[in-house]
Design a protein around this motif. Structure first.
Motif, PDB file in Angstrom:
ATOM      1  N   LYS A  43       0.833  -1.204   0.000  1.00  0.00           N
ATOM      2  CA  LYS A  43       0.000   0.000   0.000  1.00  0.00           C
ATOM      3  C   LYS A  43       0.870   1.258   0.000  1.00  0.00           C
ATOM      4  CE  LYS A  43      -3.691  -0.553   2.836  1.00  0.00           C
ATOM      5  NZ  LYS A  43      -4.255  -0.335   4.177  1.00  0.00           N
ATOM      6  N   LEU A  44       1.927   1.221   0.817  1.00  0.00           N
ATOM      7  CA  LEU A  44       2.832   2.374   0.914  1.00  0.00           C
ATOM      8  C   LEU A  44       3.472   2.675  -0.437  1.00  0.00           C
ATOM      9  CD1 LEU A  44       4.762   2.061   4.260  1.00  0.00           C
ATOM     10  CD2 LEU A  44       3.863   4.150   3.267  1.00  0.00           C
ATOM     11  N   LYS A  45       3.951   1.613  -1.099  1.00  0.00           N
ATOM     12  CA  LYS A  45       4.605   1.814  -2.390  1.00  0.00           C
ATOM     13  C   LYS A  45       3.627   2.377  -3.407  1.00  0.00           C
ATOM     14  CE  LYS A  45       8.415  -1.420  -2.021  1.00  0.00           C
ATOM     15  NZ  LYS A  45       8.889  -2.764  -2.314  1.00  0.00           N
ATOM     16  N   LYS A  46       2.378   1.884  -3.353  1.00  0.00           N
ATOM     17  CA  LYS A  46       1.345   2.387  -4.262  1.00  0.00           C
ATOM     18  C   LYS A  46       1.108   3.873  -4.004  1.00  0.00           C
ATOM     19  CE  LYS A  46      -1.821  -1.123  -5.617  1.00  0.00           C
ATOM     20  NZ  LYS A  46      -2.921  -1.944  -5.069  1.00  0.00           N
ATOM     21  N   GLU A  47       1.071   4.244  -2.734  1.00  0.00           N
ATOM     22  CA  GLU A  47       0.846   5.643  -2.359  1.00  0.00           C
ATOM     23  C   GLU A  47       1.921   6.534  -2.944  1.00  0.00           C
ATOM     24  OE1 GLU A  47      -0.879   5.041   2.016  1.00  0.00           O
ATOM     25  OE2 GLU A  47       0.487   6.744   1.834  1.00  0.00           O
ATOM     26  N   VAL A  48       3.179   6.098  -2.773  1.00  0.00           N
ATOM     27  CA  VAL A  48       4.294   6.896  -3.276  1.00  0.00           C
ATOM     28  C   VAL A  48       4.196   7.033  -4.788  1.00  0.00           C
ATOM     29  CG1 VAL A  48       6.801   7.012  -3.500  1.00  0.00           C
ATOM     30  CG2 VAL A  48       5.790   6.223  -1.364  1.00  0.00           C
ATOM     31  N   LYS A  49       3.850   5.944  -5.457  1.00  0.00           N
ATOM     32  CA  LYS A  49       3.725   5.966  -6.916  1.00  0.00           C
ATOM     33  C   LYS A  49       2.633   6.945  -7.333  1.00  0.00           C
ATOM     34  CE  LYS A  49       5.115   2.101  -9.612  1.00  0.00           C
ATOM     35  NZ  LYS A  49       4.978   0.649  -9.765  1.00  0.00           N
ATOM     36  N   ALA A  50       1.487   6.880  -6.651  1.00  0.00           N
ATOM     37  CA  ALA A  50       0.367   7.770  -6.974  1.00  0.00           C
ATOM     38  C   ALA A  50       0.781   9.231  -6.788  1.00  0.00           C
ATOM     39  CB  ALA A  50      -0.833   7.437  -6.095  1.00  0.00           C
ATOM     40  N   ARG A  54       0.889  12.161  -9.585  1.00  0.00           N
ATOM     41  CA  ARG A  54       0.150  13.399  -9.340  1.00  0.00           C
ATOM     42  C   ARG A  54       1.041  14.606  -9.583  1.00  0.00           C
ATOM     43  NH1 ARG A  54      -3.307  16.462  -5.758  1.00  0.00           N
ATOM     44  NH2 ARG A  54      -1.643  17.329  -4.495  1.00  0.00           N
ATOM     45  N   GLU A  55       2.251  14.544  -9.039  1.00  0.00           N
ATOM     46  CA  GLU A  55       3.174  15.659  -9.204  1.00  0.00           C
ATOM     47  C   GLU A  55       3.525  15.872 -10.664  1.00  0.00           C
ATOM     48  OE1 GLU A  55       6.434  15.000  -6.547  1.00  0.00           O
ATOM     49  OE2 GLU A  55       5.120  15.142  -4.807  1.00  0.00           O
ATOM     50  N   GLU A  56       3.662  14.756 -11.382  1.00  0.00           N
ATOM     51  CA  GLU A  56       3.983  14.871 -12.802  1.00  0.00           C
ATOM     52  C   GLU A  56       2.860  15.558 -13.558  1.00  0.00           C
ATOM     53  OE1 GLU A  56       5.200  11.212 -15.205  1.00  0.00           O
ATOM     54  OE2 GLU A  56       6.766  11.498 -13.678  1.00  0.00           O
TER      55      GLU A  56
ATOM     56  N   HIS B 234       9.168  10.955   0.936  1.00  0.00           N
ATOM     57  CA  HIS B 234       9.393  12.096   0.035  1.00  0.00           C
ATOM     58  C   HIS B 234      10.819  12.146  -0.479  1.00  0.00           C
ATOM     59  CE1 HIS B 234       5.429  13.362   1.028  1.00  0.00           C
ATOM     60  NE2 HIS B 234       5.715  13.448   2.310  1.00  0.00           N
ATOM     61  N   ARG B 235      11.643  11.215   0.002  1.00  0.00           N
ATOM     62  CA  ARG B 235      13.056  11.236  -0.395  1.00  0.00           C
ATOM     63  C   ARG B 235      13.263  10.645  -1.780  1.00  0.00           C
ATOM     64  NH1 ARG B 235      16.456  11.564   4.086  1.00  0.00           N
ATOM     65  NH2 ARG B 235      15.615  13.203   5.406  1.00  0.00           N
ATOM     66  N   PRO B 236      14.273  11.121  -2.490  1.00  0.00           N
ATOM     67  CA  PRO B 236      14.538  10.616  -3.852  1.00  0.00           C
ATOM     68  C   PRO B 236      14.803   9.108  -3.906  1.00  0.00           C
ATOM     69  CG  PRO B 236      15.959  12.502  -3.335  1.00  0.00           C
ATOM     70  CD  PRO B 236      15.125  12.255  -2.134  1.00  0.00           C
ATOM     71  N   TRP B 237      15.515   8.566  -2.903  1.00  0.00           N
ATOM     72  CA  TRP B 237      15.848   7.138  -2.986  1.00  0.00           C
ATOM     73  C   TRP B 237      14.615   6.256  -2.947  1.00  0.00           C
ATOM     74  CZ3 TRP B 237      14.888   3.278   0.570  1.00  0.00           C
ATOM     75  CH2 TRP B 237      14.608   3.665   1.879  1.00  0.00           C
ATOM     76  N   VAL B 238      13.601   6.687  -2.159  1.00  0.00           N
ATOM     77  CA  VAL B 238      12.356   5.917  -2.118  1.00  0.00           C
ATOM     78  C   VAL B 238      11.662   5.999  -3.468  1.00  0.00           C
ATOM     79  CG1 VAL B 238      10.078   5.768  -1.071  1.00  0.00           C
ATOM     80  CG2 VAL B 238      12.062   6.223   0.360  1.00  0.00           C
ATOM     81  N   ARG B 239      11.695   7.205  -4.055  1.00  0.00           N
ATOM     82  CA  ARG B 239      11.018   7.392  -5.346  1.00  0.00           C
ATOM     83  C   ARG B 239      11.664   6.542  -6.437  1.00  0.00           C
ATOM     84  NH1 ARG B 239       8.097  12.942  -5.745  1.00  0.00           N
ATOM     85  NH2 ARG B 239       6.887  12.566  -3.850  1.00  0.00           N
ATOM     86  N   SER B 240      12.975   6.514  -6.452  1.00  0.00           N
ATOM     87  CA  SER B 240      13.618   5.708  -7.505  1.00  0.00           C
ATOM     88  C   SER B 240      13.380   4.226  -7.247  1.00  0.00           C
ATOM     89  CB  SER B 240      15.107   6.035  -7.601  1.00  0.00           C
ATOM     90  OG  SER B 240      15.769   5.606  -6.440  1.00  0.00           O
ATOM     91  N   LEU B 241      13.320   3.850  -5.953  1.00  0.00           N
ATOM     92  CA  LEU B 241      13.037   2.452  -5.608  1.00  0.00           C
ATOM     93  C   LEU B 241      11.649   2.051  -6.083  1.00  0.00           C
ATOM     94  CD1 LEU B 241      14.209   0.302  -3.105  1.00  0.00           C
ATOM     95  CD2 LEU B 241      11.965   0.964  -2.317  1.00  0.00           C
ATOM     96  N   VAL B 242      10.673   2.917  -5.856  1.00  0.00           N
ATOM     97  CA  VAL B 242       9.292   2.617  -6.236  1.00  0.00           C
ATOM     98  C   VAL B 242       9.140   2.579  -7.756  1.00  0.00           C
ATOM     99  CG1 VAL B 242       6.956   3.549  -6.228  1.00  0.00           C
ATOM    100  CG2 VAL B 242       8.255   3.434  -4.107  1.00  0.00           C
ATOM    101  N   SER B 243       9.768   3.522  -8.455  1.00  0.00           N
ATOM    102  CA  SER B 243       9.576   3.545  -9.911  1.00  0.00           C
ATOM    103  C   SER B 243      10.320   2.402 -10.597  1.00  0.00           C
ATOM    104  CB  SER B 243      10.010   4.896 -10.482  1.00  0.00           C
ATOM    105  OG  SER B 243      11.286   5.237  -9.994  1.00  0.00           O
ATOM    106  N   ARG B 244      11.348   1.858  -9.866  1.00  0.00           N
ATOM    107  CA  ARG B 244      12.059   0.716 -10.439  1.00  0.00           C
ATOM    108  C   ARG B 244      11.215  -0.542 -10.378  1.00  0.00           C
ATOM    109  NH1 ARG B 244      16.658  -0.337  -7.331  1.00  0.00           N
ATOM    110  NH2 ARG B 244      16.770   1.790  -6.543  1.00  0.00           N
TER     111      ARG B 244
END
Lengths: 67, 245
Positions: A43-50, A54-56, B234-244
């Motif tokens: 769920k957390l990963k989905k949230e971050v992706k969403a 959104r920001e994009e 909100h950190r970049p490393w989490v974002r790159s981890l999630v998008s990977r």
């Protein structure tokens, strides 16, 4: 093997209800906490992706508004 | 000498470490629990007095030991978090608490299901049982205290202090069967002179203890990963981890 047959195994010498009650509730609690912990992560990963999507979209909309 | 530890104070390195450790803990847990349960339920000999009802011991004792073991680890993490101000340690406290509470609940439920046929009562207000119930409330207290604060810095501090204060309950649980006249029996395997249990029952018990310990490790690692993600989302490393992926 301590038991003659499968029904003997289930009966547990007359204590079947108590033995299976404890093993059953134990298995349920272990499975429950494992599944809920894994789900929390998904769920957390989905949230971050969403949030990223959104920001994009906001960024894109702002750029289009400029043009 | 201890410098190699420093990078793990960083959230992304700690996250990676959790990922590396998880498969080992998972394998140990699955193997030990499957072997331990099958051995305990089907192959260990029946007790001469309690017959097959004693088979509850193979989950009751491990969960009870781990309920106290998890609390000790949680308290150590709490001390580290308060003294060295390491945020990962604070997150570890919150990651351990739910599985510790689960262990305590299992110990109480299996104890009740064992008490009914042997003592004739699901529950008695015995010193051992009552102090174990207080342990459950301590775990739930630590968790609810953490979630009661909006400001997570204050929340972590409050939860850590409660976790440390609650350590007083551990010796009370352990020695309750000696200090008071309890219905609950005394120590079986932690007596240092001679163990009061036959090897044919002790081995499956040990394997189950290892399995439960592994399980506590697995859940702690998964939840620590979740807590790190939550804090660092909100950190970049989490974002790159999630998008990977």
């Amino acid at each position: 093997m301590q038991f003659e047959s499968f029904s003997d195994f289930i009966a547990m010498g007359g204590y079947g209800f108590f033995v299976w009650l404890s093993y059953g509730s134990c298995a349920a609690i272990l499975a429950g906490i494992l599944i809920s912990s894994l789900n929390d992560g998904k769920k957390l990963k989905k949230e971050v992706k969403a949030q990223m999507l959104r920001e994009e979209r906001i960024k894109k909309a702002k750029e289009e508004a400029k043009v | 000498m201890w410098k190699w530890l420093h990078p793990y104070a960083k959230a992304d390195r700690a996250y990676q470490l959790c990922n590396t450790l998880l498969p080992y803990f998972a394998v140990i847990t699955v193997v030990c629990l499957v072997v331990g349960w099958v051995w305990g339920l089907a192959f260990a000999p029946a007790d001469y007095q309690q017959k097959d009802s004693y088979r509850i011991i193979f989950i009751h004792v491990p969960s009870a030991i781990l309920s106290m073991g998890a609390y000790s680890s949680m308290a150590i993490a709490a001390i580290v978090a308060l003294v060295w101000q390491l945020r990962n340690a604070e997150l570890a406290v919150i990651a351990i608490a739910p599985v510790g509470a689960a262990m305590t609940a299992i110990a109480l439920i299996t104890g009740a299901a064992w008490g009914k046929p042997m003592w004739g009562a699901w529950w008695v207000w015995d010193a051992r049982l009552t102090s174990e119930l207080i342990l459950l409330f301590l775990y739930l207290g630590v968790l609810s205290l953490y979630h009661a604060f909006e400001d997570k810095k204050a929340a972590g501090k409050a939860a850590c202090i409660l976790a440390i204060v609650g350590v007083i309950n551990l010796p009370i649980i352990h020695f309750s069967v000696e200090w008071w006249n309890t219905l609950h029996q005394g120590a079986t395997i932690t007596k240092f002179d001679t163990s009061a249990i036959d090897p044919s029952m002790l081995w499956p018990l040990f394997i189950n203890i290892a399995g439960f310990a592994g399980f506590v490790g697995v859940i702690t690692l998964i939840r620590l990963k979740n807590e790190i993600l939550q804090r660092e989302k909100h950190r970049p490393w989490v974002r790159s981890l999630v998008s990977r992926g």
